[in-house]
Design an enzyme around this catalytic site. Structure first.
Site, PDB file in Angstrom:
ATOM      1  N   PRO A 175       0.839  -1.203   0.000  1.00  0.00           N
ATOM      2  CA  PRO A 175       0.000   0.000   0.000  1.00  0.00           C
ATOM      3  C   PRO A 175       0.872   1.250   0.000  1.00  0.00           C
ATOM      4  CG  PRO A 175      -0.061  -1.079   2.139  1.00  0.00           C
ATOM      5  CD  PRO A 175       0.724  -1.970   1.232  1.00  0.00           C
ATOM      6  N   HIS A 176       0.421   2.260  -0.721  1.00  0.00           N
ATOM      7  CA  HIS A 176       1.209   3.482  -0.812  1.00  0.00           C
ATOM      8  C   HIS A 176       0.290   4.682  -0.993  1.00  0.00           C
ATOM      9  CE1 HIS A 176       0.799   1.594  -4.779  1.00  0.00           C
ATOM     10  NE2 HIS A 176       0.715   2.824  -5.252  1.00  0.00           N
ATOM     11  N   ALA A 177       0.825   5.857  -0.668  1.00  0.00           N
ATOM     12  CA  ALA A 177       0.047   7.083  -0.774  1.00  0.00           C
ATOM     13  C   ALA A 177       0.977   8.270  -0.933  1.00  0.00           C
ATOM     14  CB  ALA A 177      -0.815   7.261   0.477  1.00  0.00           C
TER      15      ALA A 177
END
Length: 154
Positions: free
Chosen positions: A65-67
């Site tokens: 997951p990344h943002a």
């Protein structure tokens, strides 16, 4: 670029039983807050927003997951090893037990992609995965992830 510049020792944790992806994102946001001073609620919301575009479970028990966040100066990462695998809607429908999350500046562009490629390459290495799954000590996990190896961009 290497993982030692992205992943602080205090950003590695082993978690017991998590019951949902939402709870996982809360743990990731809280860990990012503790390790890097990020706003936990902004980090959590950003991860959930990105995940709504499509799952970041890449298969083989791994999620990335990344943002992108406003106000961040560089790409940073957090790593969780889950003692009990969690259903994550991964591409191979397998639950995840290794989670490497990246947070990048909103305007990072190429640096975010390079970091994601580096993490992806590292998390595809069967020898590294075996070591990660065999250890429960955060310091050992950090050492496994950041040991020197070829880190040329993809």
């Amino acid at each position: 670029m290497n993982l030692a510049k992205i992943l602080a020792p205090e950003a590695v944790k082993v978690c017991g039983h998590l019951t949902s992806k939402k709870r996982l994102f809360q743990d990731l946001g809280e860990l990012a807050s503790a390790a890097y001073g990020l706003d936990a609620s902004v980090a959590i919301d950003s991860l959930q927003e990105r995940e709504s575009l499509g799952p970041t479970g890449v298969g083989h028990g791994i999620a990335l997951p990344h943002a992108r966040l406003d106000g961040l100066e560089r790409v940073v990462g957090v790593f969780l090893r889950l003692e009990k695998p969690l259903d994550f809607d991964s591409v191979d429908r397998q639950p995840v037990d290794l989670v490497f999350s990246l947070f990048a500046p909103k305007e990072s562009g190429v640096e975010h992609l390079k970091a994601l490629a580096l993490v992806s390459r590292t998390m595809r290495d069967p020898a590294i995965l075996t070591k990660l799954r065999a250890n429960s000590d955060p310091a050992t996990l950090h050492a496994i992830l950041t040991e020197s190896r070829d880190t040329r961009a993809a």
